[in-house]
Every structure is written in structure tokens, then in C-alpha cells.
Design a protein around this motif. Structure first.
Motif, PDB file in Angstrom:
ATOM      1  N   ARG A 161      -2.150 -30.560 -20.817  1.00 48.93           N
ATOM      2  CA  ARG A 161      -2.974 -29.747 -19.905  1.00 48.93           C
ATOM      3  C   ARG A 161      -3.850 -28.770 -20.692  1.00 48.93           C
ATOM      4  N   ILE A 162      -5.120 -28.698 -20.306  1.00 48.20           N
ATOM      5  CA  ILE A 162      -6.055 -27.711 -20.840  1.00 48.20           C
ATOM      6  C   ILE A 162      -6.183 -26.615 -19.793  1.00 48.20           C
ATOM      7  N   VAL A 163      -5.810 -25.404 -20.162  1.00 50.18           N
ATOM      8  CA  VAL A 163      -5.795 -24.277 -19.223  1.00 50.18           C
ATOM      9  C   VAL A 163      -7.032 -23.420 -19.472  1.00 50.18           C
ATOM     10  N   THR A 164      -7.962 -23.428 -18.544  1.00 52.29           N
ATOM     11  CA  THR A 164      -9.254 -22.775 -18.760  1.00 52.29           C
ATOM     12  C   THR A 164      -9.281 -21.348 -18.212  1.00 52.29           C
ATOM     13  N   ALA A 165      -9.876 -20.451 -18.982  1.00 54.82           N
ATOM     14  CA  ALA A 165     -10.050 -19.063 -18.554  1.00 54.82           C
ATOM     15  C   ALA A 165     -11.391 -18.853 -17.862  1.00 54.82           C
ATOM     16  N   CYS A 166     -12.263 -19.846 -17.930  1.00 54.39           N
ATOM     17  CA  CYS A 166     -13.637 -19.744 -17.416  1.00 54.39           C
ATOM     18  C   CYS A 166     -13.875 -20.803 -16.345  1.00 54.39           C
ATOM     19  N   PRO A 167     -14.465 -20.435 -15.209  1.00 55.86           N
ATOM     20  CA  PRO A 167     -14.735 -21.424 -14.160  1.00 55.86           C
ATOM     21  C   PRO A 167     -15.725 -22.497 -14.588  1.00 55.86           C
ATOM     22  N   ASN A 168     -16.669 -22.136 -15.463  1.00 59.91           N
ATOM     23  CA  ASN A 168     -17.620 -23.130 -15.959  1.00 59.91           C
ATOM     24  C   ASN A 168     -16.909 -24.171 -16.822  1.00 59.91           C
ATOM     25  N   CYS A 169     -16.006 -23.710 -17.684  1.00 61.71           N
ATOM     26  CA  CYS A 169     -15.219 -24.634 -18.503  1.00 61.71           C
ATOM     27  C   CYS A 169     -14.391 -25.552 -17.604  1.00 61.71           C
ATOM     28  N   TYR A 170     -13.764 -24.963 -16.606  1.00 62.36           N
ATOM     29  CA  TYR A 170     -12.906 -25.726 -15.694  1.00 62.36           C
ATOM     30  C   TYR A 170     -13.663 -26.895 -15.076  1.00 62.36           C
ATOM     31  N   HIS A 171     -14.812 -26.621 -14.492  1.00 58.77           N
ATOM     32  CA  HIS A 171     -15.557 -27.669 -13.790  1.00 58.77           C
ATOM     33  C   HIS A 171     -16.257 -28.619 -14.759  1.00 58.77           C
ATOM     34  N   PHE A 172     -16.702 -28.110 -15.913  1.00 55.72           N
ATOM     35  CA  PHE A 172     -17.417 -28.974 -16.852  1.00 55.72           C
ATOM     36  C   PHE A 172     -16.473 -29.928 -17.581  1.00 55.72           C
ATOM     37  N   LEU A 173     -15.285 -29.461 -17.923  1.00 55.24           N
ATOM     38  CA  LEU A 173     -14.343 -30.290 -18.674  1.00 55.24           C
ATOM     39  C   LEU A 173     -13.611 -31.316 -17.796  1.00 55.24           C
ATOM     40  N   MET A 174     -13.637 -31.101 -16.495  1.00 57.96           N
ATOM     41  CA  MET A 174     -12.897 -31.960 -15.584  1.00 57.96           C
ATOM     42  C   MET A 174     -13.252 -33.439 -15.783  1.00 57.96           C
ATOM     43  N   ASN A 175     -12.223 -34.254 -15.962  1.00 54.65           N
ATOM     44  CA  ASN A 175     -12.349 -35.717 -16.081  1.00 54.65           C
ATOM     45  C   ASN A 175     -13.076 -36.191 -17.338  1.00 54.65           C
ATOM     46  N   LYS A 176     -13.213 -35.328 -18.328  1.00 53.74           N
ATOM     47  CA  LYS A 176     -13.899 -35.728 -19.570  1.00 53.74           C
ATOM     48  C   LYS A 176     -12.926 -36.025 -20.712  1.00 53.74           C
ATOM     49  N   TYR A 177     -11.693 -35.585 -20.586  1.00 50.45           N
ATOM     50  CA  TYR A 177     -10.733 -35.728 -21.678  1.00 50.45           C
ATOM     51  C   TYR A 177      -9.404 -36.292 -21.165  1.00 50.45           C
ATOM     52  N   ASP A 178      -8.593 -36.750 -22.100  1.00 49.26           N
ATOM     53  CA  ASP A 178      -7.288 -37.309 -21.748  1.00 49.26           C
ATOM     54  C   ASP A 178      -6.252 -36.208 -21.583  1.00 49.26           C
ATOM     55  N   ALA A 179      -6.565 -35.255 -20.763  1.00 53.03           N
ATOM     56  CA  ALA A 179      -5.647 -34.157 -20.454  1.00 53.03           C
ATOM     57  C   ALA A 179      -6.045 -33.594 -19.093  1.00 53.03           C
ATOM     58  N   LYS A 180      -5.087 -33.070 -18.379  1.00 51.90           N
ATOM     59  CA  LYS A 180      -5.357 -32.479 -17.074  1.00 51.90           C
ATOM     60  C   LYS A 180      -5.984 -31.096 -17.260  1.00 51.90           C
ATOM     61  N   ILE A 181      -6.972 -30.765 -16.440  1.00 52.71           N
ATOM     62  CA  ILE A 181      -7.624 -29.460 -16.499  1.00 52.71           C
ATOM     63  C   ILE A 181      -7.072 -28.583 -15.381  1.00 52.71           C
ATOM     64  N   ILE A 182      -6.566 -27.410 -15.723  1.00 55.62           N
ATOM     65  CA  ILE A 182      -6.133 -26.451 -14.710  1.00 55.62           C
ATOM     66  C   ILE A 182      -6.724 -25.087 -15.050  1.00 55.62           C
ATOM     67  N   SER A 183      -6.745 -24.188 -14.077  1.00 53.24           N
ATOM     68  CA  SER A 183      -7.269 -22.846 -14.324  1.00 53.24           C
ATOM     69  C   SER A 183      -6.163 -21.931 -14.824  1.00 53.24           C
TER      70      SER A 183
END
Length: 308
Positions: A161-183
Motif C-alpha cells: 500500500r502507498i499511503v498518500t499525504a496529498c490528494p493530488n498524489c492520491y488521485h494521480f497515482l491511482m491504478n498506475k502501480y502494483d500497490a493499493k493507493i490509500i490516503s
């Protein structure tokens, strides 16, 4: 179908986009007109308000993006955001199922809160990353690329899991990598680190989360008495790199909220509005820190590079 052609054929000239966007209003155009204005490609703030009001679901950010691809600009932005110079130095290649992805602006504007988050992740045996997600690159018109650094980290550390501190990172990284994106808010909630806010607060929703509010679904459970009172301000003024061409419009957006107390969950919005208002970042408030925006961006960014 080419998106510009799609807009030309779908627009019904209702004028709702123009009425709800100070950029379109300034040039007295609608989205259909915008498709023919390559000279205004970099004047759109990409806030998505036009799509929200459009009966045909047309999006000015997509129009802007299509126009920008014809004549890309700001190569320096592309280079520095794809190879962020203040990325923290390589870490030990130890397994880390979760990784705190602080992005670039959050640790530079909120160094104390970032340090606290890093400590919490370390307590759980997790690593952290200070790097740019690459979201500004599409706004230059250049083709974005997948971060090799992040891809290699995911593989070598077996990150789940990639835990994002930024809403832009959260939405931009979504579905781009082999890891789940959470806030970060979901992560803090899971570990019961959130100090609830029970009093009424006024929230400014960042562009990337304003209309789907995926991240806010967690936030509202811990700040139930929120007010959505800033609906007439579409953007903090930093969106889409448009402030470079439209500095007056950008300042008008920022100054449209004055002498108010703002809660938000975007570090860039915090920085912009702190010029005129008292601003609280919800991640910092939830941790009981409530750090003020620190505008020593480069000083903090350089310090962040050497955090371990």
C-alpha cells in the motif's frame, strides 16, 4: 474520437460553463469556443467546475490538456517533477508493506507534521518517501512517465500500500502501480491515531477531490460538523500551472476568501490561502499538532532530503 471534436459536436451552448468559470468568463468563451483557442491552452486552472455543471459532462481540463499537447511548455517543470531534486536519499531495502508517500509540497510546507507521520510509520515498521508523484507533468503538455524510483521501491520492498499525504498524489497515482493507493486519513483511522474535531469547521475542498470526495469520506467521520461554504471559489489559484499565464485570475481566486478560518487537506491550498487566512491542514489537526503553514519551501525541502 478526438476530445476536441467531441466537445465541438456535443456542446449545446447553454453557457453554464462560462457562468461558473472566471477564466472562460474573462475571455467570453464556452468550452466549444475553447477548443479553437490554442493560445489559451495554459490559461485553464483545470479545477473541473465546468464538468460539474455541464449537462453534457464536458471537461475543460481535458480540452486544455489536448491543446497543451500540441505545443508543450515548461520543460523545466517536467524535468524537476519527474526527477524531483529534493527526493529523500535512498533508504535501506527492507520490506515495508505500507509506505508513507509524502509527495513534494506537504513535507515542504508542513515539516513538523511530516516528521510526526514518519515517526508513526517507523513505529509500525514502515518506510517513507519524499518525492513528486508527477502530476504536474501532464499540465505541461508533455507525456507523463511512470516513476522508476517508485516502481523499484514497490518491487524491492514488497510494498502493498502507498499511503498518500496529498490528494493530488492520491488521485494521480491511482491504478498506475502494483500497490493499493490509500490516503493518510484512512491509515490514521485504521491505527486509531485521529483526534476528532467536534466543533463546526469550514472546509475548502481541493480540486482533485472536490466532486468525488473519495478522501473526504474518511475525513467526515472525524469532522462531522463541517460546512461547505466556499463553493464560489473554484480553485486556490495554483491549479493547472495556469497562474503562470493568468496571475491576476489566480490571485483573484486566492483572495476571494479573506479573513476566514479554513480547514483543508491539500498543502498547496493551505499555502495559497495562508496569505489571507488562518489555515488548518486536517492531517495536522487530527494528529493534535495543528501546524501553521511554513513557507520556507526550499529550506524544508532540503532538510527533508536528508531525513532517514
Amino acid at each position: 474520437m478526438n476530445y476536441l471534436k467531441h466537445v465541438e459536436e456535443s456542446c449545446i451552448d447553454c453557457g453554464l460553463c462560462t457562468k461558473n468559470c472566471i477564466f472562460l468568463e474573462k475571455y467570453k468563451i464556452n468550452l466549444k469556443d475553447f477548443t479553437k483557442r490554442e493560445d489559451l491552452a495554459f490559461s485553464c486552472f483545470e479545477c473541473n467546475k465546468c464538468q460539474n455543471v455541464c449537462p453534457k459532462n464536458l471537461n475543460g481540463a481535458f480540452v486544455s490538456n489536448a491543446l497543451r499537447k500540441k505545443n508543450p511548455k515548461y520543460k523545466f517543470v517536467k524535468l524537476t517533477k519527474e526527477h524531483y531534486p529534493y527526493r529523500n536519499l535512498p533508504y535501506k531495502k527492507k520490506r515495508s508493506e505500507d509506505i508513507l508517500f509524502l509527495g513534494c509540497n506537504f513535507p515542504a510546507f508542513y515539516p513538523k507534521t511530516s516528521k510526526k507521520l514518519i515517526e508513526l510509520f517507523k513505529e509500525k515498521g514502515f518506510d517513507f518517501s519524499i518525492d513528486c508523484c508527477g502530476k504536474p507533468v501532464p499540465s505541461t503538455g508533455f507525456k507523463p512517465s511512470i516513476s522508476k524510483n517508485l516502481s523499484e521501491e514497490i518491487k524491492s520492498k514488497k510494498i502493498q500500500r502507498i499511503v498518500t499525504a496529498c490528494p493530488n498524489c492520491y488521485h494521480f497515482l491511482m491504478n498506475k502501480y502494483d500497490a493499493k493507493i490509500i490516503s493518510i486519513f484512512q491509515w490514521l483511522e485504521e491505527y486509531d491515531y485521529i483526534v476528532n474535531i467536534n466543533e463546526p469547521i469550514n472546509i475548502f475542498f481541493p480540486c482533485s477531490d472536490r466532486y468525488n470526495r473519495e478522501i473526504f469520506e474518511v475525513i467526515k467521520r472525524h469532522a462531522p460538523n463541517y460546512n461547505d461554504k466556499f463553493t464560489s471559489t473554484n480553485c486556490c489559484g495554483a491549479g493547472g500551472l495556469a497562474s503562470k499565464c493568468e496571475s491576476e485570475l489566480a490571485n483573484d481566486m486566492t483572495s476571494s476568501i479573506k479573513d476566514d478560518e479554513i480547514y483543508t487537506y491539500c498543502a498547496t491550498c493551505s499555502m495559497r490561502f495562508s496569505k489571507y487566512n488562518k489555515v488548518h491542514h486536517l492531517a495536522s489537526v487530527f494528529l493534535g499538532i495543528d501546524e501553521e503553514v511554513d513557507n520556507n519551501f526550499f529550506k524544508n525541502a532540503i532538510k527533508g532530503k536528508f531525513l532517514s
